[in-house]
Design a protein around this motif. Structure first.
Motif, PDB file in Angstrom:
ATOM      1  N   GLU A  30       3.537  80.092  69.429  1.00 17.77           N
ATOM      2  CA  GLU A  30       4.347  80.801  69.890  1.00 17.77           C
ATOM      3  C   GLU A  30       4.142  81.619  68.501  1.00 17.77           C
ATOM      4  N   ILE A  31       4.114  81.352  67.610  1.00 18.23           N
ATOM      5  CA  ILE A  31       5.056  82.321  65.836  1.00 18.23           C
ATOM      6  C   ILE A  31       3.067  82.228  65.651  1.00 18.23           C
ATOM      7  N   SER A  32       2.489  81.318  65.824  1.00 11.17           N
ATOM      8  CA  SER A  32       0.674  81.243  65.387  1.00 11.17           C
ATOM      9  C   SER A  32       0.894  81.513  63.371  1.00 11.17           C
ATOM     10  N   PRO A  33       1.770  80.878  63.333  1.00 12.40           N
ATOM     11  CA  PRO A  33       1.622  80.562  61.732  1.00 12.40           C
ATOM     12  C   PRO A  33       0.352  80.841  60.938  1.00 12.40           C
ATOM     13  N   ARG A  34       0.063  81.813  59.706  1.00 14.67           N
ATOM     14  CA  ARG A  34      -0.417  81.350  58.728  1.00 14.67           C
ATOM     15  C   ARG A  34      -0.969  80.032  57.858  1.00 14.67           C
TER      16      ARG A  34
END
Length: 578
Positions: free
Chosen positions: A130-134
């Motif tokens: 959901e967040i798909s962080p860098r």
């Protein structure tokens, strides 16, 4: 250092209007480094494209060396981003240390880079999706969490995302063991904010570069695959065969490899007419080398066992004996009951694309050789003026190689001290004092104590050299050598404790290349007796370097130097002063 606040929209208008670098620096009262910082922030926030910056770099016609007269050094600080900016993917912080989480959020969060805080626990797969962080910053207690759980978290970050850990000093080795499986780096408690935020900055920059590299590597393959696979997947397959018959080969065989169908495209690519190939074995197209034959045999075995389409590139023979490179989409042909009746191969000749790729590689080597000549010429000019001897420059390059090679074999430095980094460092090390060509002889060769203003002018050789190489890097397509050379020229007189010049950088704020050259330069200067001083023995120089650890030099690099000091001694003895 004084900060300058710049309105992003005005800066974009000026840049797109073609305003020169010199005018931008004058208008905004920033240095060349400040201007590059401005460019990076505008690109990372999505307001400018990197291609726009690259294009202006190629068009700039300014002098390589920028005049320092009246120059005031300032950095581009906060950029006011307008509301229409699109927000990139966030940084995810997993920590139950509320003060640390608040510090990270307060220091980093902006409209351009959101920060998501998760209390304590490592995020699960759904959260990561959901967040798909860098970047993920995880505060980990390895007395409660297994390293495999952390490595599992690294696997959940969508490539090329990064994982940065915060750990207790007692768990340093455990954290290091995760480097191989996806952990980018770690910092130890208590957290040093300067080091910590620099690691975050570098992780985000690496993420950007990896994303660009990944996209470039996939571009050619995706284009080729798209051409071949769209016909295989097309509902109107037979029409596709007829429409593209002159460019794409379509061959059908039974399970024994006997050719049952051979289209016009196959005739054009391989040179065999259909009547020549019908009833013969497909192995007729196989090259004689075992590697190619084994590859094609394994591909057929995979088709039969898995009953699914396989995409590969293979070398095949034409009627006139040429070897061509074919991009193949090979599919099993199934009966109504699911039984495999034969194999269908759709092929595209990509020999020309590969030839062009080889020409690009050849051009890259030509550029590299041209750079080597440029470095040699500059080094010769410095030598002729009597600033550095050829033996001194040759020894320093060899010192840098053995020290960087040793670092590259260590887990903590493997990602930074790559083979390319070492190669460029060896070449760039000769340029460390290029800025001294702008220092008047009366100051450079003075045998009296220098006046403070004269000493300041002498120290500015780092800025002159750094800016010259920085300008060169902006104008060259293969810029890695001069980017590294710029770091060396600017910062090889910086000290670990922050007492050096020209910027007073401290600790790991100093680029790794400059820290390596500082040790190599100091060792050679002491054992050569530079500046009229008596030359020290190898043992005395090693003792002096050890004494300077944690004040002048990186203490970790000094430890590595002590392990390979015998190699330094051998180089010193093998290349004597002329």
């Amino acid at each position: 250092m004084r900060k300058t606040r710049i309105d992003a929209k005005q800066a974009i208008d000026d840049i797109r209007a073609g305003m020169s670098d010199a005018t931008l620096m004058e208008n905004y009262n920033i240095s060349s480094r400040g201007l590059q910082s401005l460019f990076k922030k505008l690109v990372s926030s999505g307001l400018l494209k990197q291609s726009e910056i690259d294009a202006r770099s190629m068009l700039q016609e300014e002098s390589v060396i920028i005049s320092l007269s009246g120059f005031r050094f300032a950095e581009a600080d906060a950029i006011e981003v307008p509301e229409w900016d699109s927000r990139p993917k966030p940084i995810l912080v997993a920590s139950d240390d509320k003060e640390l989480a608040a510090l990270i959020k307060g220091k980093i969060e902006s409209p351009e880079l959101p920060v998501v805080i998760r209390d304590g626990q490592l995020p699960d797969s759904q959260s990561m999706e959901e967040i798909s962080p860098r970047l993920v910053v995880a505060d980990v207690d390895f007395s409660k969490v297994n390293i495999n759980e952390v490595v599992g978290l690294a696997g959940k970050i969508r490539a090329p995302g990064q994982l940065l850990l915060i750990v207790d000093p007692a768990h340093r080795k455990v954290a290091q063991s995760g480097f191989v499986d996806g952990v980018y780096d770690f910092v130890e408690r208590p957290v040093d904010p300067g080091i910590f935020f620099e690691r975050i900055r570098r992780a985000l920059e690496l993420e950007r570069l990896l994303r660009i590299e990944r996209d470039q590597e996939r571009l050619m393959e995706e284009k080729i695959e798209e051409k071949t696979m769209q016909i295989v997947r097309s509902k109107d397959f037979l029409k596709g065969v007829l429409d593209s018959s002159s460019e794409i080969s379509v061959v059908f065989t039974d399970l024994d490899g006997t050719i049952l169908f051979w289209n016009k495209g196959a005739e054009n690519i391989y040179g065999y007419a259909a009547e020549e190939m019908m009833g013969t074995k497909i192995s007729k197209l196989y090259p004689s080398d075992s590697l190619s034959r084994n590859k094609l045999d394994k591909m057929q075995e995979m088709l039969v066992t898995k009953a699914e389409t396989v995409h590969t590139k293979a070398k095949q023979l034409t009627k006139d004996g040429r070897v061509v490179s074919i991009s193949l989409a090979v599919s099993p042909m199934l009966d109504s009951d699911g039984t495999i009746k034969g194999i269908l191969a759709v092929g595209l000749d990509v020999s020309e694309e590969l030839r062009q790729s080889m020409e690009i590689v050849t051009l890259w080597y030509q550029i590299k050789n041209s750079q080597d000549v440029a470095v040699m010429v500059i080094s010769k000019l410095i030598e002729e003026r009597g600033l550095e001897s050829a033996a001194h420059l040759k020894r320093i390059s060899k010192y840098c190689r053995v020290l960087s090679d040793k670092l590259g074999a260590m887990d903590a430095y493997r990602a930074m001290a790559t083979a390319r980094f070492t190669q460029d460092l060896v070449r760039a090390s000769s340029l460390h004092d290029i800025g001294t060509v702008a220092v008047p002889d009366a100051i450079l060769w003075s045998d009296r104590p220098l006046h403070p203003k004269e000493r300041d002018l002498l120290q500015r050789h780092t800025i002159v050299g750094g800016q010259a190489l920085e300008e060169a890097a902006k104008k060259l397509r293969d810029r890695d050598l001069f980017v590294l050379g710029k770091d060396v020229a600017y910062y090889h007189h910086e000290h670990w404790d922050g007492s050096g010049y020209p910027c007073g950088l401290k600790g790991t704020e100093i680029p790794l290349a400059a820290r390596i050259v500082a040790i190599a330069h100091a060792y050679d200067s002491m054992t050569s007796g530079d500046s009229g001083k008596k030359a020290l023995s190898h043992e005395q120089a090693c003792s002096a370097l050890d004494t300077g650890a944690e004040t002048l030099f990186d203490p970790e690099l000094i430890k590595v130097f002590k392990e390979i000091q015998s190699e330094f001694k051998e180089i010193r003895n093998t290349i004597p002063d002329e």
